[in-house]
Design an enzyme around this catalytic site. Structure first.
Site, mmCIF file in Angstrom:
data_model
loop_
_atom_site.group_PDB
_atom_site.id
_atom_site.type_symbol
_atom_site.label_atom_id
_atom_site.label_comp_id
_atom_site.label_asym_id
_atom_site.label_seq_id
_atom_site.Cartn_x
_atom_site.Cartn_y
_atom_site.Cartn_z
ATOM 1 N N LYS A 148 4.873 3.722 18.531
ATOM 2 C CA LYS A 148 5.020 5.114 18.108
ATOM 3 C C LYS A 148 5.405 6.022 19.276
ATOM 4 C CE LYS A 148 1.720 4.451 14.335
ATOM 5 N NZ LYS A 148 0.342 4.677 13.851
ATOM 6 N N ILE A 196 1.376 13.551 9.367
ATOM 7 C CA ILE A 196 1.571 14.584 10.385
ATOM 8 C C ILE A 196 3.064 14.789 10.632
ATOM 9 C CG2 ILE A 196 1.109 15.268 12.764
ATOM 10 C CD1 ILE A 196 -1.266 13.321 12.712
ATOM 11 N N THR A 256 0.820 -1.210 0.000
ATOM 12 C CA THR A 256 0.000 0.000 0.000
ATOM 13 C C THR A 256 0.859 1.266 0.000
ATOM 14 O OG1 THR A 256 -1.793 -1.137 1.157
ATOM 15 C CG2 THR A 256 -1.798 1.265 1.216
ATOM 16 N N VAL A 257 1.776 1.364 0.953
ATOM 17 C CA VAL A 257 2.602 2.569 1.046
ATOM 18 C C VAL A 257 3.641 2.604 -0.065
ATOM 19 C CG1 VAL A 257 4.180 3.895 2.494
ATOM 20 C CG2 VAL A 257 2.220 2.733 3.528
ATOM 21 N N LYS A 305 7.962 1.522 12.022
ATOM 22 C CA LYS A 305 7.872 1.771 13.465
ATOM 23 C C LYS A 305 8.311 0.557 14.272
ATOM 24 C CE LYS A 305 2.942 0.588 13.451
ATOM 25 N NZ LYS A 305 2.804 0.486 11.988
#
Length: 331
Positions: free
Chosen positions: A207, A155, A33-34, A124
């Protein structure tokens, strides 16, 4: 009349020609996906890369498990299932790791840095468990390691913690950094829905460990985080909280308590007036408090194909600038 005319600005063809003189070649690890989002965004920005970095970007290889699988938008001729082919290619200066999971991603990152290649990652899992090792290796190798997308998607929070807020003596970070749990809690609050998934806070734990390490210049790993998920939260809990002017959010929290770092993930009651209380559905937000900066909040899409790809591409642009100006290794 302005002294700067349109004639002074290079056209698209001229930019493309100049970019071809200075090409930075990269390898993309993972085309999920990414990964597919990053490849698509790199193609979309192809004519802008020279203006932004002083070089053009060529994704020379894409590492996948199955080279026969059709991946729309990615040419089959650049796909490979052989990591050594990438590692030993001296033309490839930049490795973009988007595989996820600890292994073999950690090994690939380590080997890339040892080979003098720059690294961008959104992983992560690796950073929460092996971040100190990787950051030290990057420093010793004189290489960049950029990971803005590892914590909260689109973000910007990693770079502010490392740079913009570095002089603010941070004392606390609270974050809604998992869109799934926030979406579930929003539906419970607004529609009375009960959670149906076993959401234990592990994602948020990784995270907050990364952010804690950066904020307090320390080595906080995933195993240091106390975690409690939302599976015990009921619609009655949500309703009672609302009656008293509170909302329930799953928060990752790290703060300094008597000079020691406290780091945890658990459901918390927060007042309806608090900025984090208004963060709904799959949005993420990070609330930072520092002695000098006071309060600051960063909010946006914390996941998803293109939001995460945009954060990865931001890191790629930074690394490309550093390569062009021979300034790698200053993370």
């Amino acid at each position: 009349m302005s002294a700067v005319t349109n004639a002074a600005m290079p056209g698209i063809e001229e930019i493309r020609t100049m970019g071809e003189r200075n090409v930075i070649k990269a390898a993309l690890l993972g085309a999920g996906t990414v990964g597919s989002g990053v490849y698509a965004l790199a193609e979309m920005l192809k004519d802008e890369m020279f203006q932004k970095t002083g070089a053009s970007l060529e994704i020379k290889k894409v590492l996948v498990r199955n080279t026969k699988k059709d991946r729309p938008g990615i040419p089959k001729e650049i796909m490979t299932d052989n990591w050594q082919e990438i590692l030993e290619d001296e033309e490839i200066q930049l490795v973009i790791e988007l595989m996820g999971g600890v292994e073999p991603a950690r090994t690939y990152i380590v080997q890339a840095l040892e080979a003098g290649k720059q690294v961008v990652t959104a992983n992560k899992d690796v950073l929460a468990e092996h971040g100190q090792e990787i950051l030290s290796l990057a420093e010793n190798s004189g290489c960049d390691i950029q990971f803005e997308a590892a914590v909260a998607g689109a973000i910007p929070i990693i770079r502010p913690l490392k740079q913009s807020l570095a002089g603010s003596m941070l004392t606390e970070i609270m974050g809604i950094v998992n869109g799934t749990t926030n979406y579930i809690l929003t539906k419970m609050s607004e529609e009375g829905m009960d959670p149906t998934a076993d959401v234990e806070g592990y994602d948020a734990g990784r995270k907050i460990a990364i952010m804690s390490s950066l904020a307090f210049n320390s080595n906080v790993t995933f195993s240091d985080v106390y975690m409690e998920g939302i599976t015990k939260i009921t619609s009655d809990d949500i309703r009672y909280a609302k009656e008293f002017g509170y909302v329930i959010k799953l928060l990752g929290v790290t703060k300094l308590v008597d000079g020691k770092i406290e780091v945890k993930v658990h459901p918390m009651l927060i007042p309806e007036q608090h900025p984090l209380a208004t963060v709904r559905d799959s949005f993420n937000a990070v609330f930072v408090h520092g002695e000098a900066c006071d309060d600051a909040m960063f909010m946006g899409r914390g996941a998803g194909k293109m939001p995460t790809a945009s954060a990865v591409m931001g890191d790629i642009i930074i690394v490309m600038r550093n390569i062009v100006h021979d300034n790698c290794g200053w993370n």
